[in-house]
Structure formats: C-alpha cells, structure tokens
Design a protein around this motif. Structure first.
Motif, PDB file in Angstrom:
ATOM      1  N   UNK A 181       0.821  -1.204   0.000  1.00  0.00           N
ATOM      2  CA  UNK A 181       0.000   0.000   0.000  1.00  0.00           C
ATOM      3  C   UNK A 181       0.851   1.249   0.000  1.00  0.00           C
ATOM      4  N   UNK A 182       1.891   1.239   0.839  1.00  0.00           N
ATOM      5  CA  UNK A 182       2.817   2.376   0.869  1.00  0.00           C
ATOM      6  C   UNK A 182       3.447   2.598  -0.498  1.00  0.00           C
ATOM      7  N   UNK A 183       3.887   1.518  -1.143  1.00  0.00           N
ATOM      8  CA  UNK A 183       4.542   1.626  -2.455  1.00  0.00           C
ATOM      9  C   UNK A 183       3.582   2.158  -3.511  1.00  0.00           C
ATOM     10  N   UNK A 184       2.328   1.687  -3.473  1.00  0.00           N
ATOM     11  CA  UNK A 184       1.336   2.146  -4.457  1.00  0.00           C
ATOM     12  C   UNK A 184       1.081   3.640  -4.318  1.00  0.00           C
ATOM     13  N   UNK A 185       0.926   4.108  -3.073  1.00  0.00           N
ATOM     14  CA  UNK A 185       0.690   5.533  -2.847  1.00  0.00           C
ATOM     15  C   UNK A 185       1.921   6.356  -3.193  1.00  0.00           C
ATOM     16  N   UNK A 186       3.094   5.880  -2.817  1.00  0.00           N
ATOM     17  CA  UNK A 186       4.345   6.573  -3.132  1.00  0.00           C
ATOM     18  C   UNK A 186       4.515   6.677  -4.645  1.00  0.00           C
ATOM     19  N   UNK A 187       4.153   5.610  -5.356  1.00  0.00           N
ATOM     20  CA  UNK A 187       4.260   5.622  -6.818  1.00  0.00           C
ATOM     21  C   UNK A 187       3.373   6.698  -7.425  1.00  0.00           C
ATOM     22  N   UNK A 188       2.156   6.829  -6.882  1.00  0.00           N
ATOM     23  CA  UNK A 188       1.246   7.836  -7.421  1.00  0.00           C
ATOM     24  C   UNK A 188       1.653   9.250  -7.075  1.00  0.00           C
ATOM     25  N   UNK A 189       2.013   9.482  -5.808  1.00  0.00           N
ATOM     26  CA  UNK A 189       2.367  10.832  -5.367  1.00  0.00           C
ATOM     27  C   UNK A 189       3.633  11.322  -6.042  1.00  0.00           C
ATOM     28  N   UNK A 190       4.657  10.465  -6.060  1.00  0.00           N
ATOM     29  CA  UNK A 190       5.979  10.909  -6.508  1.00  0.00           C
ATOM     30  C   UNK A 190       6.265  10.551  -7.958  1.00  0.00           C
ATOM     31  N   UNK A 191       5.953   9.314  -8.350  1.00  0.00           N
ATOM     32  CA  UNK A 191       6.203   8.907  -9.734  1.00  0.00           C
ATOM     33  C   UNK A 191       5.255   9.569 -10.712  1.00  0.00           C
ATOM     34  N   UNK A 192       4.039   9.859 -10.243  1.00  0.00           N
ATOM     35  CA  UNK A 192       3.072  10.558 -11.087  1.00  0.00           C
ATOM     36  C   UNK A 192       2.993  12.025 -10.755  1.00  0.00           C
ATOM     37  N   UNK A 193       4.115  12.594 -10.316  1.00  0.00           N
ATOM     38  CA  UNK A 193       4.153  13.953  -9.774  1.00  0.00           C
ATOM     39  C   UNK A 193       3.553  14.997 -10.711  1.00  0.00           C
ATOM     40  N   UNK A 194       3.834  14.911 -11.999  1.00  0.00           N
ATOM     41  CA  UNK A 194       3.390  15.954 -12.929  1.00  0.00           C
ATOM     42  C   UNK A 194       1.960  15.762 -13.415  1.00  0.00           C
ATOM     43  N   UNK A 195       1.434  14.549 -13.294  1.00  0.00           N
ATOM     44  CA  UNK A 195       0.102  14.278 -13.828  1.00  0.00           C
ATOM     45  C   UNK A 195      -0.977  14.781 -12.880  1.00  0.00           C
ATOM     46  N   UNK A 196      -2.076  15.279 -13.430  1.00  0.00           N
ATOM     47  CA  UNK A 196      -3.209  15.691 -12.611  1.00  0.00           C
ATOM     48  C   UNK A 196      -4.395  16.032 -13.497  1.00  0.00           C
ATOM     49  N   UNK A 197      -5.590  15.900 -12.919  1.00  0.00           N
ATOM     50  CA  UNK A 197      -6.799  16.270 -13.657  1.00  0.00           C
ATOM     51  C   UNK A 197      -7.028  17.771 -13.622  1.00  0.00           C
ATOM     52  N   UNK A 198      -6.535  18.410 -12.559  1.00  0.00           N
ATOM     53  CA  UNK A 198      -6.679  19.849 -12.405  1.00  0.00           C
ATOM     54  C   UNK A 198      -5.316  20.513 -12.515  1.00  0.00           C
ATOM     55  N   UNK A 199      -5.314  21.771 -12.887  1.00  0.00           N
ATOM     56  CA  UNK A 199      -4.069  22.517 -12.878  1.00  0.00           C
ATOM     57  C   UNK A 199      -3.665  22.777 -11.440  1.00  0.00           C
ATOM     58  N   UNK A 200      -2.384  22.598 -11.155  1.00  0.00           N
ATOM     59  CA  UNK A 200      -1.877  22.833  -9.809  1.00  0.00           C
ATOM     60  C   UNK A 200      -0.744  23.839  -9.821  1.00  0.00           C
ATOM     61  N   UNK A 201      -0.061  23.954  -8.699  1.00  0.00           N
ATOM     62  CA  UNK A 201       1.001  24.954  -8.584  1.00  0.00           C
ATOM     63  C   UNK A 201       2.198  24.645  -9.475  1.00  0.00           C
ATOM     64  N   UNK A 202       2.400  23.376  -9.840  1.00  0.00           N
ATOM     65  CA  UNK A 202       3.545  23.027 -10.684  1.00  0.00           C
ATOM     66  C   UNK A 202       3.384  23.563 -12.102  1.00  0.00           C
ATOM     67  N   UNK A 203       2.151  23.716 -12.564  1.00  0.00           N
ATOM     68  CA  UNK A 203       1.911  24.141 -13.944  1.00  0.00           C
ATOM     69  C   UNK A 203       2.372  25.577 -14.210  1.00  0.00           C
ATOM     70  N   UNK A 204       1.938  26.561 -13.429  1.00  0.00           N
ATOM     71  CA  UNK A 204       2.450  27.912 -13.663  1.00  0.00           C
ATOM     72  C   UNK A 204       3.931  28.042 -13.345  1.00  0.00           C
ATOM     73  N   UNK A 205       4.422  27.237 -12.402  1.00  0.00           N
ATOM     74  CA  UNK A 205       5.839  27.293 -12.058  1.00  0.00           C
ATOM     75  C   UNK A 205       6.705  26.931 -13.262  1.00  0.00           C
ATOM     76  N   UNK A 206       6.409  25.787 -13.880  1.00  0.00           N
ATOM     77  CA  UNK A 206       7.201  25.352 -15.031  1.00  0.00           C
ATOM     78  C   UNK A 206       7.011  26.278 -16.225  1.00  0.00           C
ATOM     79  N   UNK A 207       5.767  26.712 -16.457  1.00  0.00           N
ATOM     80  CA  UNK A 207       5.503  27.613 -17.584  1.00  0.00           C
ATOM     81  C   UNK A 207       6.265  28.923 -17.433  1.00  0.00           C
ATOM     82  N   UNK A 208       6.399  29.385 -16.194  1.00  0.00           N
ATOM     83  CA  UNK A 208       7.125  30.617 -15.949  1.00  0.00           C
ATOM     84  C   UNK A 208       8.608  30.502 -16.226  1.00  0.00           C
ATOM     85  N   UNK A 209       9.144  29.288 -16.173  1.00  0.00           N
ATOM     86  CA  UNK A 209      10.550  29.059 -16.509  1.00  0.00           C
ATOM     87  C   UNK A 209      10.712  28.805 -18.004  1.00  0.00           C
ATOM     88  N   UNK A 210       9.727  28.129 -18.599  1.00  0.00           N
ATOM     89  CA  UNK A 210       9.789  27.817 -20.028  1.00  0.00           C
ATOM     90  C   UNK A 210       9.687  29.075 -20.887  1.00  0.00           C
TER      91      UNK A 210
END
Length: 531
Positions: A181-210
C-alpha cells in the motif's frame, strides 16, 4: 550480507553488488552536491566568469532567424555579452531586484497556493482523498490508492504526509502487505508527480521558466500554465493503471504475506476512521460550490461573446481566461475549501481563511530564497547570450547526427530522469536545463509546450528511486513501522519496477499522443515550432 523479504530470497546484493554500487553512487553524487540555493549562487558566479572568458575569445553563432525577425541583430551574428566588465557589473547591480520580482513562477505559484491552502487547511483535500480511497471496493482499492495519490499532487505535502501512511494502514486492515500500500501511494504521489486532472502549482511554475527560455529564440513567445493540461490529464489514468499493475503483479507477490513480527513497536492499529456524517456533508456542499463556480467560469468562456474570450479574435486562444488561469486555480480551490470548512467547523470566518493562507506562505520561505537565486541565474544566462549560442550549436550537432526526429525526445527524457537522481527539485532542475534545451529543440522544430511535457516525464519517473528526493526520509520512516530493518536499498528496490515501467509507458504514451495521433499537449499548444 543478504536480506530476505518473507519467504522470498530476494537478494539486495552485497557491498560489491551492482545494485548496491548504483545506490551508493547516487547517494555519493547527491551528497556531493551543495544545497540547490548554493548551487544556483555558484552557477551565477560561473556564468559571470565564463561570459568574460567567452567574450575574450569571441564566441559567437549565426542567428538562424530570418532578417527582420524580432530580436535579431542586423549583422545576423549572436555574440557573447560579458558580465565580467563595468557594464556587466552595472547591469547586475541595477537588475538584481527586478530579476527577482519579475520572475514569473514567484507570483503565480504563491497566488495559486493561497487558494490551495484554504482547501488543504480546511480539511477538504484530506477528506476527499480519504473518501476516494476508503470508499472503493476491495477490487479497486489499489487503483484508487494510486489514483488518489496522483491527484494529491495539487497539494504535495498532503500525499506524502497523509495518503501514504493511510494507504499502508488500509492494506494492512485488508490483510494485505502494508508496504505494498505504501509503495502504491508513493508511486502515485511521486512517480506521477506531474500528472493531474486539475491545474496545480507546478503548472504555472514550469511555464514561468519555459517562457523566458523560449524567448531566447522568439522574444514574443508565451507559455501558459495550461500548456500541458490535456497530456497530463490522460497521464493520470495511464499512471494509475500502470501503478496498479506493478503493485498487484510485481511488488505485492515479491513482498509475500506480511509477518507482523517484522514490525516495530509502534505498529498502527487496523481500525481506520471513515468519513463522519459532517465530513460527508462538507464534501457535498463543497462539490455544489465547485459546480456553481465552474458554471460561472463556463459562462465567461463558452459563449461566443464570453467576456473572457480573446477580445480581438473571439477565440479561447490567448484569451484573458487562459492568461489568468492561475486566478481560477485560486478560486476553484479557495471557495470550495471555505465552504467545506464552514460546514465541518474548521473555518468559521475570514480570520480562519487568512490564518490558513498565512501558514502556507510561512512555509514558502525556502522556495522564495531559491527563486531569488534561480531568477538571477536565468537572467544572467539570457543577458550573456550563452544559452542561445549553446542552443544553436547543440541544434547544429543534432542535425549533423540526424537526431532531429521524435526519437530525440527519448534521449532528452532519459537525461532529465538521470539528472533528477541527484537534483530532485523540479523547479531547480528545469531552471538549469530549460535555457539550454528549450531553445535547442525549438531550433529543430519542436514547440516549447511539447518540450516541457517531455521534461515533466523525466522529472517524475525517477523521484521514486533517489534518496535525494526531499520526502524520501519520511517514506522510509513510515516503512520502518511495518518492517523495522527496512533500509534505503530495500525501499529503492521495491520502487524500481514502478520507475522503469512508468518510464517506458509514459514515453510510449507521449509518442502516441503527440507524434502518432497528433494531439496537442494542452489547449492551443502547438506540437511543432514554426518561426
């Protein structure tokens, strides 16, 4: 000395084993690196010195842009501008503050976080995650754990602090191995870090650098926070499916049946509190408020005469809606968060909302300091023209090697994944690599939005296997509750299958989505760059 996991003689490798040497190398390289803030300060000094040396030797490149293009010198030559001079020192001194205050990721991330903080501190996000996972049938528990973990990236600490320990407890309560269970959640939180259904704080952050990286080639180019939204939405389902597969077919069979004797003394109990009636009511009314907000936003953008459409073209492209997407992130999290808090009693008035926002801002001190030095690095790199010259020469090398097709992205994603092993911060890594690779890949015909989407794959898939990831110690601490002799090697070995399969699957999806089907990675996001 070998270690076993239950009945499986799973050998982690001795001191001289290949896998242990790989882990030792990652740790050694990571420990050699200074703090990212210090690293950016060193980069700034290095750019100043190197610009002086490059100017002395007359380093230059032929500008590939056509005559008359914006930003192109009449002679068509791009020369290094030395910062190791009187004029350079004057520019540094006078631009230090404006470099910081005008750095796009600073304001956009802080504004988005204000709304997310209300939803987080009111308990809305935690309740939504718990309801999603605990309300799932036993057959869907694994999928829902990974799925909820991916969505928790909207507020990154929520997934690490709340969902990963919760997933271990849920698996344990179902008679399954808690580390699965820990591994499954860790995989989603960290391995799927960039994926999301909603825009989050990472989206404007990266766009502002790009954006400033792209403007080295095209001074008017803008990359919006929504640039990768379509691709990241579909990626949620891919990572959830792959994470479920790896957990149930590889990780859980490898772990075997859980032996409670392996646990430390503070083993969590099996009783897990479900959502209370008040929390369920709060979620219902938060959902109603979100629906109302969504309908109001739709009214401004869906009709042909919508007030937030582009006033010149009447289209959604380059509209105030897309340019102000960070404001809508703030609103769509802040309002439902407050409504939930009012219903359950965690927020009674405006003071509670302000306190929630203040707590989140107080935790951003390290980020603000990092941004200060990252902003100077980006500005210096742009002023000197070193990034543009490196990009032109790099593009020429790729053309000479005939590496201008989509296959170049495999090397790019792999490089980002390897760099991520030692430099875990997403913003820090992109601030270093974007000024070189965005212009370089633009020159061989690819749009910055596509390049950024590819970067996000590499930046995510190796989060699982690097001890340099900021929450790695926390995950290890949770794991030792269930397996008292759990070591870094065991945890990394457990997560390695996720990392490998996520890499292969995500790259395959990227190729299929972008180059086979020709779908854009986000709203109005081109695949190819045409000057």
């Amino acid at each position: 000395m070998s270690k076993t996991i239950n009945s499986h003689n799973t050998h982690e490798g001795g001191n001289n084993g290949l896998f242990n040497r790989f882990l030792a190398t990652v740790e050694f390289l990571g420990n050699m690196l200074p703090h990212p803030i210090t690293l950016f300060a060193m980069f700034c000094v290095a750019i100043i010195v190197f610009s002086g040396i490059a100017d002395w030797y007359g380093l230059s490149a032929i500008d590939p842009r056509p005559e008359g293009a914006a930003g192109r010198d009449p002679d068509g030559v791009i020369e290094v501008v030395s910062l190791l001079s009187a004029e350079g020192l004057q520019r540094i001194v006078t631009g230090l503050v404006t470099n910081f205050t005008s750095f796009a990721p600073l304001g956009t991330v802080l504004v988005a976080l204000l709304g997310v903080s209300v939803a987080e501190h009111s308990g809305l996000l935690s309740a939504a995650m718990r309801g999603m996972v605990m309300g799932a049938s036993k057959r869907l528990v694994t999928f829902m754990v990974v799925f909820a973990a991916i969505l928790s990236n909207t507020a990154s600490e929520l997934g690490y602090v709340v969902l990963i320990p919760l997933a271990a407890m849920i698996f344990h309560s179902l008679g399954r191995h808690p580390l699965a269970g820990l591994a499954a959640a860790f995989a989603g939180v960290s391995g799927g870090y960039s994926a999301n259904l909603l825009l989050g704080t990472i989206d404007p952050l990266l766009a502002g650098i790009t954006t400033p990286a792209a403007q080295m080639i095209d001074p008017n180019y803008q990359v919006g926070a929504e640039a990768n939204w379509y691709f990241m939405m579909i990626s949620v389902f891919l990572i959830a499916i792959l994470g479920t597969f790896v957990t149930e077919k590889i990780v859980e069979p490898r772990l075997g049946k859980y032996n409670p004797d392996e646990a430390s003394n503070d083993l969590p109990k099996n009783d897990i509190a479900g959502l209370t009636d008040k929390e369920k009511s709060g979620l219902k009314w938060a959902g109603v408020s979100l629906l109302v907000v969504s309908l109001l936003l739709a009214w401004t953008i869906v009709p042909e005469d919508g007030i937030l459409r582009n006033p010149e073209t009447g289209l959604v492209a380059h509209s105030p809606f897309l340019k102000g997407i960070v404001v809508f992130i703030f609103v769509t999290f802040g309002i439902p968060g407050f409504v939930y808090g009012r219903v359950v009693g965690t927020m009674k008035n405006d003071k509670d909302v302000i306190d929630a926002m203040s707590k989140s801002m107080s935790s951003m001190g390290m980020y603000i300091v990092l941004v200060f030095f990252a902003a100077q690095f980006v500005a210096f790199f742009k002023w000197t023209n070193l990034g543009t010259i490196l990009a032109i020469n790099g593009a020429a090398l790729l053309q000479a090697l005939n590496l201008t097709g989509p296959e170049v992205f495999v090397l790019f994603i792999l490089m980002c994944a390897l760099v991520n092993l030692s430099l875990g911060s997403s913003s820090a890594q992109w601030a270093v690599t974007a000024p070189i690779f965005v212009p370089m890949l633009m020159l061989i015909g690819y749009a910055p939005e596509t390049i950024q989407a590819a970067y996000r794959i590499g930046d995510s898939v190796t989060n699982l296997i690097t001890p340099m990831m900021s929450y790695f110690g926390l995950i290890l601490a949770v794991a030792t509750k269930y397996k008292k002799d759990m070591g870094i090697g065991t945890l990394v070995a457990t997560m390695l299958p996720y990392s490998m399969i996520f890499f292969v699957g995500w790259v395959a999806l990227f190729y299929l989505w972008v180059f086979v089907l020709g779908f854009p990675v986000g709203p109005e996001s081109p695949i190819y760059y045409q000057p």
